[in-house]
Scaffold this active site. Structure first.
Site: not given
Length: 630
Positions: A202, A310, A341
């Site tokens: 991320s 995601d 995610h």
């Protein structure tokens, strides 16, 4: 040294004398031969201790001043390296630069950096990289991004100070910058072999890419996991605001230590004033937050991971970056999963750790293990069913035009040939229409969407790449939004990526990866895939602000009731429609579950079907689509 000496004395723990005296020690002439890395079965072996590894916290003066206080920011980072590095062992570095170590923390279990005894050294290190790789002859660095944890300054949400934070440590590792310990003593990385890899999920993944596109010497490889590559695309899409209310400033606030949030408010206010929330167009604000545009500067290899489903960092982040990596012939590999995610450590743990081990061995220890001769792409087709491919999009993909056809009271059709006569269909934009209403009951006429269905497929149809919608349309207002959804109408068991866990279930059982110390065991909860049987799957989607039809930089109002050509991509996908299933294309106006900005105009929208179509990236192209019954 005035600025730096003040920092060492104020608010930072001083290293104990035993930790300080080990720094920079030169082995005497009669010392035994320097220890060496051990490779067996093609991989480095865990021959070095973990509990006795050298642990340091260091600080390097940066080249920037994010909080505009007239002083350069100080970047803090924690180092763990084998004890043998004090006796001449040269090792590479694995670095995870992050803004989260004292706020949201890292991993599926939200591990923070922890100093239990207050000596200024970490006792608990987040994630498994230290436990696994330090015994195998690596150093691990966990770096606090500017304005977070022990670093000074203020976060800028992927602007230059964020992007350059890790570069400061790499410059130090390669003798181009000065680092000090908490006592103010200069510390040199005389144990470093000159090669560094970066990894992170991320935000951390974006920092790895941000560092790579500086072209910094000494960064050998990066492993970005589900990271934003084009920050405009994280909060916007084709002129439509998907995360508004000054989301960029809000994220900066989230990662800032609570006791510094008020101090950093002017920096956040400046970002909020410049982010363009009032219009959603692309401005210079986003240029420094783009890594796709700077891929030509990358000198490192890339192992890229992303979840195709995601909905946080959407899949166009990996695809745009991947396409540019290919265009510039960057050494690369790609993993694509069916989850949202989710870190690959929690999706395909054993194979991921093995792959990561061999990847770092090859690029950082130069172990000739053949990993770069293996298939370039690993792709999860269904829950825990993985395929390998030579590249992505999968070779054999051909862009194939599928035309929208008028219906007879219900849904329209999808064909390989266009409608011969011009037929116009009309629907009303409904800013409150929910996604379920858009895709459910496709054969039922609804006033705020148009739906088009193929006949049940006679053979599988495999798409791999980025679909594009091309509409000939107009509206009775000067602006409207367009949304398009590609749907698989057919019952099947699929990864439940839209439910809690984004496709995984966290179990209570654990497994352990690497060595342990009295304060860090390297053990993590196991996971399994969450699956569900459903009658349809939303395959991919896309949106467009009609005023940005020519450019995301410039809005051009519509002339009411005039027809225009609109073209916009859907999110990239790799998906197989099974025999008996029907392909659906749904056209809407506002798409509130994709964006935070519904269009207020409530336009009446006309779609001219003769030339309106979707371009699908079909494996086998038109012949395959024809064989499937389109």
């Amino acid at each position: 040294m005035g600025r730096i000496s003040r920092i060492w004395r104020v608010g930072l723990a001083v290293l104990p004398l035993t930790a300080v005296t080990v720094l920079g020690v030169t082995p005497p002439a009669f010392a035994r031969p320097a220890p060496s890395i051990v490779v067996s079965d093609g991989v480095t072996q865990p021959v070095f201790g973990y509990a006795d590894a050298i642990r340091e916290r260091l600080f390097v003066e940066s080249t920037f001043d994010s909080d505009s206080d007239g002083l350069r920011d100080i970047i803090a980072f924690d180092v763990m390296r084998p004890k043998a590095t004090a006796d001449g062992l040269k090792v590479p570095v694995i670095m995870d630069a992050s803004p989260y170590y004292s706020t949201l923390c890292r991993g599926n279990e939200s591990e923070c950096k922890v100093d239990l005894d207050g000596d200024g050294l970490l006792d608990k290190w987040p994630l498994f990289y230290d436990n696994y790789f330090v015994p195998r002859g690596y150093a691990v660095i966990l770096l606090d991004m500017v304005g977070t944890n022990n670093s000074t300054g203020c976060p800028t949400t992927n602007a230059a100070p964020d992007n350059l934070s890790a570069k400061q440590a790499i410059d130090w590792l390669n003798g181009r910058a000065t680092a000090r310990n908490a006592a103010g003593q200069v510390v040199r990385a005389d144990w470093h072999n000159g090669r560094t890899g970066m990894i992170g999920k991320s935000y951390d993944g974006s920092l790895a890419m941000a560092t790579a596109v500086t072209g910094v010497k000494g960064l050998t490889t990066i492993v970005p996991i589900s990271g934003p590559t084009e920050y405009y695309d994280y909060v916007r899409s084709n002129g439509v605001i998907t995360r508004g209310n000054s989301y960029v400033a809000s994220l900066a606030n989230t990662v800032t230590n609570p006791d510094r949030r008020e101090y950093c408010k002017p920096v956040r206010d400046a970002m909020a004033a410049a982010d363009g929330d009032e219009h959603g167009d692309y401005t210079p604000f986003w240029t420094e937050r783009s890594y796709v545009r700077k891929v030509n500067k990358i000198k490192s290899s890339v192992l890229l991971y992303h979840g195709l489903n995601d909905d946080n960092v959407r899949a166009d982040h990996f695809s745009k970056f991947w396409y540019e990596l290919a265009a510039h012939n960057v050494p690369r590999k790609l993993w694509l999963s069916q989850e949202g995610h989710v870190d690959p450590f929690d999706s395909r743990r054993t194979v991921w750790v093995d792959t990561l081990h061999r990847w770092f061995d090859y690029w950082l220890h130069q172990v000739p293990n053949g990993i770069m001769t293996e298939p370039r792409v690993d792709l999860e087709r269904s829950a825990d069913v993985w395929e390998t491919h030579a590249d992505w999009p999968i070779p054999g993909m051909r862009e194939t035009e599928i035309f929208l056809q008028p219906g007879t009271g219900g849904a329209g059709g999808l064909k390989l040939v266009p409608q011969q006569k011009q037929v116009t269909q009309t629907f009303a934009d409904d800013p409150a229409q929910r996604q379920d209403a858009m895709v459910n009951n496709p054969d039922t006429v609804q006033p705020s969407r148009l739906a088009y269905l193929s006949e049940p497929l006679r053979a599988p149809l495999h798409i791999s790449g980025t679909p594009v919608v091309k509409l000939r349309a107009g509206a009775d207002k000067t602006d409207t939004n367009f949304g398009a959804i590609l749907v698989d109408y057919g019952t099947a068991e699929r990864v439940a990526h839209r439910t809690s866990g984004e496709g995984i279930i966290t179990l209570e059982t654990q497994d352990c990866w690497g060595e342990t110390s009295p304060t860090d065991d390297g053990c993590y909860k196991q996971t399994q895939k969450r699956v569900a049987t459903a009658d349809l799957e939303l395959v991919t989607k896309g949106i467009l602000d009609a005023q940005n039809r020519q450019s995301i930089r410039t809005a051009t109002p519509l002339v009411p009731d005039k027809l225009y050509n609109f073209e916009f991509p859907l999110l990239p996908e790799d998906y197989v429609f099974q025999p008996g299933h029907r392909i659906g294309v749904v056209i809407v106006g506002s798409y509130p579950q994709y964006s935070s900005q519904a269009d207020p105009n409530r336009a009446s929208i006309d779609v001219a079907l003769k030339t309106s179509h979707i371009v699908l990236p079909v494996i086998g192209g038109t012949p395959a689509a024809h064989a499937a019954g389109l």
